[in-house]
Design an enzyme around this catalytic site. Structure first.
Site, PDB file in Angstrom:
ATOM      1  N   PRO A  43      11.999  70.280  75.003  1.00  0.00           N
ATOM      2  CA  PRO A  43      11.279  71.406  75.641  1.00  0.00           C
ATOM      3  C   PRO A  43      11.816  72.771  75.247  1.00  0.00           C
ATOM      4  CG  PRO A  43      11.849  69.698  77.246  1.00  0.00           C
ATOM      5  CD  PRO A  43      12.610  69.384  75.983  1.00  0.00           C
ATOM      6  N   PRO A 230      55.105  47.186  43.214  1.00  0.00           N
ATOM      7  CA  PRO A 230      55.728  46.247  44.144  1.00  0.00           C
ATOM      8  C   PRO A 230      54.914  45.918  45.387  1.00  0.00           C
ATOM      9  CG  PRO A 230      56.746  48.403  44.341  1.00  0.00           C
ATOM     10  CD  PRO A 230      55.782  48.503  43.199  1.00  0.00           C
ATOM     11  N   ASP A 253      48.560  37.331  40.392  1.00  0.00           N
ATOM     12  CA  ASP A 253      49.720  36.595  40.884  1.00  0.00           C
ATOM     13  C   ASP A 253      49.725  36.545  42.404  1.00  0.00           C
ATOM     14  OD1 ASP A 253      50.563  36.254  38.297  1.00  0.00           O
ATOM     15  OD2 ASP A 253      51.948  37.945  38.322  1.00  0.00           O
ATOM     16  N   LYS A 275      52.471  31.880  40.994  1.00  0.00           N
ATOM     17  CA  LYS A 275      53.524  30.868  40.859  1.00  0.00           C
ATOM     18  C   LYS A 275      54.570  31.113  41.943  1.00  0.00           C
ATOM     19  CE  LYS A 275      54.497  31.873  36.527  1.00  0.00           C
ATOM     20  NZ  LYS A 275      53.458  32.807  36.135  1.00  0.00           N
ATOM     21  N   GLY A 306      52.431  41.716  39.576  1.00  0.00           N
ATOM     22  CA  GLY A 306      53.256  42.524  40.459  1.00  0.00           C
ATOM     23  C   GLY A 306      54.325  43.270  39.688  1.00  0.00           C
ATOM     24  N   ASP A 308      56.163  45.604  37.156  1.00  0.00           N
ATOM     25  CA  ASP A 308      55.846  45.971  35.779  1.00  0.00           C
ATOM     26  C   ASP A 308      55.744  44.692  34.956  1.00  0.00           C
ATOM     27  OD1 ASP A 308      56.047  48.407  33.618  1.00  0.00           O
ATOM     28  OD2 ASP A 308      56.918  46.548  32.839  1.00  0.00           O
ATOM     29  N   THR A 336      58.334  49.173  38.737  1.00  0.00           N
ATOM     30  CA  THR A 336      59.035  47.909  38.918  1.00  0.00           C
ATOM     31  C   THR A 336      59.650  47.819  40.311  1.00  0.00           C
ATOM     32  OG1 THR A 336      60.610  46.394  37.886  1.00  0.00           O
ATOM     33  CG2 THR A 336      61.256  48.720  38.024  1.00  0.00           C
ATOM     34  N   ALA A 337      59.891  46.578  40.765  1.00  0.00           N
ATOM     35  CA  ALA A 337      60.309  46.349  42.145  1.00  0.00           C
ATOM     36  C   ALA A 337      61.605  47.063  42.496  1.00  0.00           C
ATOM     37  CB  ALA A 337      60.454  44.845  42.391  1.00  0.00           C
ATOM     38  N   MET A 388      64.185  38.128  42.077  1.00  0.00           N
ATOM     39  CA  MET A 388      64.008  36.690  42.337  1.00  0.00           C
ATOM     40  C   MET A 388      65.339  36.006  42.624  1.00  0.00           C
ATOM     41  SD  MET A 388      61.155  35.965  39.361  1.00  0.00           S
ATOM     42  CE  MET A 388      62.050  36.924  38.127  1.00  0.00           C
TER      43      MET A 388
END
Length: 485
Positions: A43, A230, A253, A275, A306, A308, A336-337, A388
């Site tokens: 309105p 990483p 991976d 793996k 993962g 490099d 790299t990690a 690792m």
């Protein structure tokens, strides 16, 4: 994802907007720009709405009254923007009755869809939404996209879109047609057009299309060997992201998280080749052979690794096989990690007062045997980063002890480094195994050995993404090691 993103075609369909304020005005303007027939009811319309109605005399029909039930019947979308609860409630109920999509402004439980923030470079349109949780964030992102996406890209999309039929006729194979589009967008045709030379761009397009049409069949594909870092997707390089969007098939991976994998092109085939220790989904020789096979079928194969690919990533072995088979390869290094995990944990790998060198080692040899050059490992003023190594941590420490290394030497174990669930333990060689067992640390974990670990207490607060754990060991300057409870 709580909402399905779609772009709805409303051209020549009725969109109803109820309301007279600025919220209603925005809804009317957006619907009119999408070529809808907009019916507006209120309105007492405000000045913003009056201006939009006046500017769109053919597409916007205004009624200075409240909407009625029958007004909703033939609509495709209904917007309630009156901010009147009773009025909005009636509109919502009518939309349910006629099965019409409805959006009541700022009332989440009465919205079939969310109106996103828009960056319009027609025909390129970017829609940004936070699902209604934080509209300010959507507006902030929109402002950033506005600066990142030049207006010329809209014109470029319209230009290359004019060639769709010719490209489809000349290149019937869907994958090869997509590859041609990608080369055109990233190549000389787009460069010439964006530089303002439309005529030269057309000439270049004709030349490229003729060449592509003359090479039908199964051309040789290529492999992208990409380091994904990483874990934190923000650590990917621009080049990695670009190639992830081009791939037809991705081999990834187990360390590749969903946040990274979701950045791969949506319709790319995904093959998990991860793996685990003593549990190989696919052996290395099989992975390399699969990449060769897929590339020979004409695919762009993304090998996503993962960290490099050339630092304990077996990228060198894969390159050898691909080179012998004559497969073109593009390599993209990743963080790299050791670098990523150390930075996020607040542990520098080198420091003038602590370490002038850093040695990267892996606790897994070719046959899974810990076989290290201990003369290189045990050196003064050196940081040792162990990849690792969690499952071999006890044997690793026994090796240090057997060679006379002090069991008071500083060590850190970083689980899921750079990720939201990162955990960090710091202690000494003599007690770290017990700490790891009590805190149930698992792979992937990075081990950092050396006096640089002492700097964590000082630097962790300033390290982006560093996570403090309630039972992590932490060094207090000038005092003994203690457990922070």
């Amino acid at each position: 994802m709580d909402n399905l993103p779609i772009f709805l075609t409303v051209r020549d369909r009725v969109v109803l907007v109820d309301g007279g304020g600025s919220v209603a005005a925005r809804r009317v303007e957006r619907a009119a720009s999408a070529h809808a027939i907009v019916h507006v009811f209120d309105p007492e319309p405000g000045d913003d709405l009056k201006a939009i109605i006046a500017a769109n005399p053919t597409s916007v029909q205004f009624e200075p009254r409240l909407p009625k039930r029958e007004d909703v019947a033939d609509c495709i979308v209904v917007y309630g923007a009156s901010e009147d609860e009773t009025r909005d409630g009636a509109l919502y109920e009518w939309s349910r009755e006629f099965k019409v999509l409805c959006n009541i402004a700022d009332v989440t439980d009465k919205c079939d869809f969310i109106t996103p923030s828009i960056v319009d470079r027609s025909p390129v349109v970017v829609a940004i939404s936070t699902g209604g949780a934080a509209p300010v964030i959507a507006r902030t992102l929109r402002a950033r996209f506005e600066t990142m996406l030049p207006p010329a890209y809209g014109r470029l999309a319209a230009f290359v879109g004019g060639f769709r039929d010719r490209i489809a006729a000349a290149i019937p194979n869907g994958r090869e047609r997509r590859h041609f589009w990608e080369r055109m967008i990233d190549g000389a045709v787009s460069d010439l057009y964006l530089a303002g030379d439309t005529e030269a761009a057309v000439v270049q397009f004709d030349r490229d299309l003729q060449q592509a049409a003359g090479h039908q069949g199964t051309p040789m594909g290529e492999v992208y060997l990409v380091g994904a870092g990483p874990g934190d997707p923000d650590l990917l390089t621009f080049r990695a992201l670009r190639l992830m969007q081009r791939a037809d098939v991705v081999l990834y991976d187990r360390l590749i998280g969903d946040d990274v994998l979701n950045l791969v092109r949506r319709d790319a085939e995904r093959i998990h080749v991860g793996k685990r220790p003593n549990d190989h989904t696919m052996g290395q020789a099989e992975i390399s052979a699969l990449m060769v096979q897929l590339a020979r079928q004409g695919n762009r194969v993304l090998r996503l690794k993962g960290g490099d690919p050339f630092i304990f990533g077996r990228g060198g072995e894969e390159i050898e096989v691909l080179a012998e088979a004559g497969i073109p390869v593009k390599v993209v290094p990743g963080i790299t990690a050791a670098a990523g995990c150390g930075a996020y944990a607040g542990i520098p790998l080198t420091h003038r007062d602590h370490a002038q060198s850093c040695l990267f080692i892996t606790a897994h040899g070719k046959d899974g045997v810990l076989d290290l050059d201990w003369n290189a490992v045990i050196r003064p003023a050196q940081t040792v980063a162990v990849y690792m190594g969690l499952s071999s941590l006890s044997r690793l420490i026994d090796g240090f002890a057997a060679r006379g290394v002090s069991m008071d030497t500083d060590v850190a174990v970083i689980e899921n480094g750079t990720r939201p669930n990162q955990r960090v333990l710091t202690g000494r060689l003599g007690d770290i195994v017990g700490q790891v067992e009590r805190n149930a640390f698992q792979s992937p974990s990075m081990i950092i050995i050396g006096s640089v670990v002492r700097l964590r207490a000082t630097l962790a607060a300033g390290a982006g993404g560093a996570v403090e754990e309630p039972h992590a060991m932490s060094l207090v300057p000038g005092k003994n090691w203690k457990t922070r409870e």
